[in-house]
Design a protein around this motif. Structure first.
Motif, PDB file in Angstrom:
ATOM      1  N   ARG A  30     -45.999  13.606 -16.463  1.00 56.85           N
ATOM      2  CA  ARG A  30     -46.042  14.341 -18.212  1.00 56.85           C
ATOM      3  C   ARG A  30     -46.777  14.625 -18.653  1.00 56.85           C
ATOM      4  O   ARG A  30     -48.091  13.661 -18.350  1.00 56.85           O
ATOM      5  N   HIS A  36     -49.616   9.566 -25.120  1.00 58.59           N
ATOM      6  CA  HIS A  36     -48.748   8.659 -25.981  1.00 58.59           C
ATOM      7  C   HIS A  36     -49.731   7.044 -25.704  1.00 58.59           C
ATOM      8  O   HIS A  36     -49.425   6.117 -25.997  1.00 58.59           O
ATOM      9  N   PHE A  43     -48.720  13.804 -33.940  1.00 58.75           N
ATOM     10  CA  PHE A  43     -47.611  13.755 -34.839  1.00 58.75           C
ATOM     11  C   PHE A  43     -48.000  14.160 -35.686  1.00 58.75           C
ATOM     12  O   PHE A  43     -49.371  13.805 -36.339  1.00 58.75           O
ATOM     13  N   VAL A 262     -42.001  15.997 -31.111  1.00 53.91           N
ATOM     14  CA  VAL A 262     -41.319  15.211 -32.481  1.00 53.91           C
ATOM     15  C   VAL A 262     -40.900  13.856 -31.473  1.00 53.91           C
ATOM     16  O   VAL A 262     -40.301  13.161 -30.708  1.00 53.91           O
TER      17      VAL A 262
ATOM     18  N   PHE B  95     -43.987   5.538 -16.405  1.00 52.78           N
ATOM     19  CA  PHE B  95     -43.115   5.945 -16.836  1.00 52.78           C
ATOM     20  C   PHE B  95     -42.539   5.167 -18.332  1.00 52.78           C
ATOM     21  O   PHE B  95     -41.052   6.084 -18.266  1.00 52.78           O
ATOM     22  N   THR B  97     -43.038   6.050 -21.765  1.00 51.76           N
ATOM     23  CA  THR B  97     -43.251   6.562 -22.606  1.00 51.76           C
ATOM     24  C   THR B  97     -42.035   7.837 -22.410  1.00 51.76           C
ATOM     25  O   THR B  97     -42.067   8.456 -21.017  1.00 51.76           O
ATOM     26  N   GLN B  98     -41.281   8.094 -23.480  1.00 51.26           N
ATOM     27  CA  GLN B  98     -41.075  10.086 -23.818  1.00 51.26           C
ATOM     28  C   GLN B  98     -41.272  10.107 -25.010  1.00 51.26           C
ATOM     29  O   GLN B  98     -42.269  11.230 -24.653  1.00 51.26           O
ATOM     30  N   CYS B  99     -40.655   9.988 -26.385  1.00 53.18           N
ATOM     31  CA  CYS B  99     -41.706  11.098 -27.192  1.00 53.18           C
ATOM     32  C   CYS B  99     -43.042  10.349 -27.592  1.00 53.18           C
ATOM     33  O   CYS B  99     -43.828  10.994 -28.460  1.00 53.18           O
ATOM     34  N   GLY B 100     -42.786   8.969 -27.621  1.00 51.24           N
ATOM     35  CA  GLY B 100     -44.060   8.302 -27.795  1.00 51.24           C
ATOM     36  C   GLY B 100     -44.337   7.977 -29.242  1.00 51.24           C
ATOM     37  O   GLY B 100     -45.764   7.289 -29.223  1.00 51.24           O
ATOM     38  N   PHE B 101     -43.725   7.863 -30.041  1.00 51.78           N
ATOM     39  CA  PHE B 101     -43.479   7.325 -31.669  1.00 51.78           C
ATOM     40  C   PHE B 101     -43.490   5.833 -31.552  1.00 51.78           C
ATOM     41  O   PHE B 101     -44.513   5.099 -32.192  1.00 51.78           O
ATOM     42  N   CYS B 102     -43.385   5.482 -30.436  1.00 52.48           N
ATOM     43  CA  CYS B 102     -43.070   3.928 -30.553  1.00 52.48           C
ATOM     44  C   CYS B 102     -43.921   2.884 -29.353  1.00 52.48           C
ATOM     45  O   CYS B 102     -44.201   1.908 -29.435  1.00 52.48           O
ATOM     46  N   THR B 103     -44.574   3.816 -28.714  1.00 55.93           N
ATOM     47  CA  THR B 103     -45.692   3.817 -27.667  1.00 55.93           C
ATOM     48  C   THR B 103     -46.277   2.708 -28.327  1.00 55.93           C
ATOM     49  O   THR B 103     -46.782   1.770 -28.182  1.00 55.93           O
ATOM     50  N   CYS B 134     -37.100   1.247 -29.875  1.00 57.66           N
ATOM     51  CA  CYS B 134     -37.057   2.998 -28.957  1.00 57.66           C
ATOM     52  C   CYS B 134     -35.627   3.118 -28.960  1.00 57.66           C
ATOM     53  O   CYS B 134     -35.462   2.920 -28.331  1.00 57.66           O
ATOM     54  N   ARG B 135     -36.053   4.535 -29.293  1.00 54.49           N
ATOM     55  CA  ARG B 135     -34.614   5.466 -29.038  1.00 54.49           C
ATOM     56  C   ARG B 135     -34.160   6.032 -27.886  1.00 54.49           C
ATOM     57  O   ARG B 135     -33.277   6.865 -27.396  1.00 54.49           O
ATOM     58  N   CYS B 136     -35.265   6.730 -27.098  1.00 54.06           N
ATOM     59  CA  CYS B 136     -35.339   6.923 -26.315  1.00 54.06           C
ATOM     60  C   CYS B 136     -35.064   6.468 -24.660  1.00 54.06           C
ATOM     61  O   CYS B 136     -34.062   7.282 -23.814  1.00 54.06           O
TER      62      CYS B 136
END
Lengths: 462, 163
Positions: A30, A36, A43, A262, B95, B97-103, B134-136
């Protein structure tokens, strides 16, 4: 990069253009992952401004009420409160998400005018030096109401004696003069008469909140050029730009949207709910302004996936051929349209599922209630319909003592079939997917079902 | 108002704590460390997790005035220049991570776990990140990445012992 899994290139090999696959099956990192894991991904809320002002909202305490009075005088006395914003401060006080795709009426005010249609509907925005002062100011707004009868159920909302909650005059969205998005194909009553068995069941779902870990929000920064720079976590930057400009009654070129990062969206960040008010606040105060939902707001007033209620009536032969399918589908849009008229059309377009059924009848209703407006969420319109359709398939198979995979294969659509929407199916693959899934889990299929293919035309008697 | 002196990622820092300020807001708005995130501001999502004297805490619930003299570790202090920590590298490679906010919060909880338990079971990893939402991802790649990071750390420790 090496292939992680060998790709099966056997299926549909005649339909592929020359050349080999080069990306699928390889590992590609990614582009945002390094940011991240190091905490450097930026953000919207990771930007700080020395004179940042904050917006908080005074929201409706009732599900359905007439607004008799709004008193902001106590809010303005709170130290740090800079402005209050009412609907009179909003140049064009209507959300226009669907106007951009040609759907009207525009039914949702940015800030409530003379009525509220759901608990939590925004009435007054308070701008203050600090978040605490904005919260205090919003709490001190006084609104006088006359409560009105509310309706919370899609079928009750359509009953003849239901209170009409919408100014357009009906509790349902009108599709080209009709009460529902309709699908008519063949003659279902004749299909039911030709069938050995009739199965009718009801399916329903509750609203589902996306609950992203990052709540919906934005920071708007007035530029020396007079433009507004919007740092937003929207999933739809151009939607945000267009809708905000229309509400502000300013040229699109006055706005610049920086987005793309997002913290979880899932469809919950496409409704353009925070940017217009933040832009108005930034313009009125000439300061950077942040408007971000609290967790409570995200859970209560951000739009969820619509609740749906679906009745499916099927006529089936004893050996498992579906001859007729009638669907009555109700989408709970909540108090306002947002994306639900579109989602209901999607639901209708998805019927009768990936099966070839000669007689289909469906009425898909987009219904207004006094609940939180619902909107987009991952496959909205389709996801709940699929839950209902596939539950129906399993229950029929059980009732007829048929293998559920064979029952689906028997009815699966194939290339060349005319679908209920008068489109000829092409590129179908349901048969092959079921065959492969069955093999992977060791579910044995008879030879006649293993011999089926999506590209073999369905015979007259099939 | 109180001046709070502390060490953040090994360096001496100070800030003026206004009444009601949390450690999370002090880190983000006064010390410029925005890796810890505000997801709920009520201690429920774990996105703001940092280490306070080695223990994972939800920094949105820690009053800033209480951290005078403390040692704070945040996501920004994990990498050594370009070289990521084992947990960071395992999240990247796996892999996770997805949106990265909780990471960032997730990684800090994982670092704290591996500091006290170098060879955790899958259940122990689940327990350690149970306060991080984590929601993703559905968590599976995260749990696998933490186990992978533990193996990397043990392997590194083994090499060190041979030397």
């Amino acid at each position: 990069m090496p292939r992680v899994n060998p790709i099966d290139t056997e299926y549909f090999k005649d339909e592929r253009k020359a050349g080999d696959f080069t990306v699928i099956g390889t590992t590609v990192q990614r582009s945002d992952a390094l940011g991240h894991v190091t905490g450097r991904t930026e953000f919207f809320e990771d930007r700080t401004f020395p004179d940042l002002a904050h917006v908080k909202i005074h929201r409706s305490a009732h599900h359905h009420a007439r607004i008799d009075s709004v008193d902001c005088s106590e809010a303005l006395k709170v130290p740090g409160v800079l402005r209050v914003i009412t609907h009179r401060d909003v140049p064009s006080n209507w959300y226009v998400v669907l106007r951009l795709i040609g759907i009207e009426p525009n039914d949702e005010p940015v800030l409530a005018e003379d009525r509220v249609l759901y608990k939590g509907e925004p009435i007054v925005a308070v701008v203050a030096d600090s978040e605490a002062a904005a919260i205090e100011g919003a709490a001190r707004v006084r609104v006088g109401y006359t409560e009105l009868p509310a309706v919370f159920d899609v079928e009750e909302a359509l009953a003849p004696d239901a209170p009409v909650i919408k100014q357009a005059g009906t509790n349902y969205f009108v599709y080209e003069g009709h009460h529902a998005r309709r699908l008519r194909f063949g003659d279902v009553e004749r299909g039911f008469a030709q069938s050995d068995r009739i199965f009718e069941w009801r399916y329903s779902s509750a609203p589902i909140e996306h609950a992203p870990t990052e709540t919906t929000g934005c920071i708007v920064v007035p530029q020396s050029s007079g433009r507004l720079l919007i740092h937003s976590n929207t999933q739809a930057a151009f939607f945000t730009l267009d809708n905000t400009a229309l509400i502000l009654d300013r040229p699109f070129t006055d706005l610049q949207v920086k987005g793309g990062t997002v913290g979880g969206g899932f469809g919950g960040k496409v409704d353009v709910m925070v940017e217009p008010l933040a832009c108005i606040a930034a313009t009125l105060t000439n300061r950077p302004v942040k408007f971000v939902y609290t967790r409570e707001e995200e859970m209560q007033v951000s739009s969820p996936r619509a609740a749906e209620r679906i009745y499916i009536k099927d006529g089936v032969t004893n050996d498992g051929r579906i001859l007729a399918r009638k669907v009555m589908l109700y989408v709970d849009a909540g108090a306002y349209s947002r994306h639900s008229p579109y989602g209901t059309t999607k639901a209708c377009a998805h019927l009768p599922g990936p099966y070839t059924i000669p007689n289909v009848y469906a009425d898909c209703h987009c219904v207004y209630t006094n609940r939180t407006p619902s909107s987009a969420m991952r496959g909205f319109g389709v996801t709940i319909a699929d839950f209902a359709l596939e539950s129906q398939m399993d229950r029929i198979a059980r009732a007829l003592d048929l293998d559920p995979l064979q029952f689906r294969l028997r009815n699966a659509y194939r290339d060349g079939d005319l679908k209920a929407h008068r489109k000829v199916a092409e590129g179908t693959a349901l048969i092959e997917v079921i065959q492969r899934a069955a093999a992977l889990v060791g579910h044995e299929l008879p030879d006649e079902y293993l011999a089926l293919t999506s590209t073999t035309p369905r015979g007259e008697k099939a | 108002m109180k001046i709070v002196s502390l060490r953040v990622n090994g360096a001496g820092q100070a800030f003026i704590a206004r009444p009601g300020t949390t450690l999370l807001l002090a880190l983000r708005e006064q010390l410029g460390l925005t890796g810890a995130k505000r997801g709920c501001a009520q201690g429920a999502c774990g996105s703001c997790t940092v280490l306070l004297d080695g223990q994972p805490v939800v920094s949105c619930l820690v009053p800033a005035v209480t951290v005078d003299g403390a040692e704070i570790a945040t996501i920004e202090g994990l990498a050594d220049g370009q070289v990521l920590s084992d947990v960071q590298q395992a999240f990247l490679d796996g892999f996770a991570t997805q949106c990265g906010f909780c990471t960032p919060g997730m990684i800090m909880s994982a670092e704290a776990l591996l500091d006290r338990n170098p060879d955790p079971t899958r259940d122990e990893v689940n327990e350690a990140i149970s306060g991080n939402v984590c929601r993703c991802t559905g968590y599976e790649p995260i749990v696998s990445a933490v186990l992978d990071a533990a193996a990397r750390r043990r392997s590194r420790a083994g090499e060190g012992a041979k030397l």
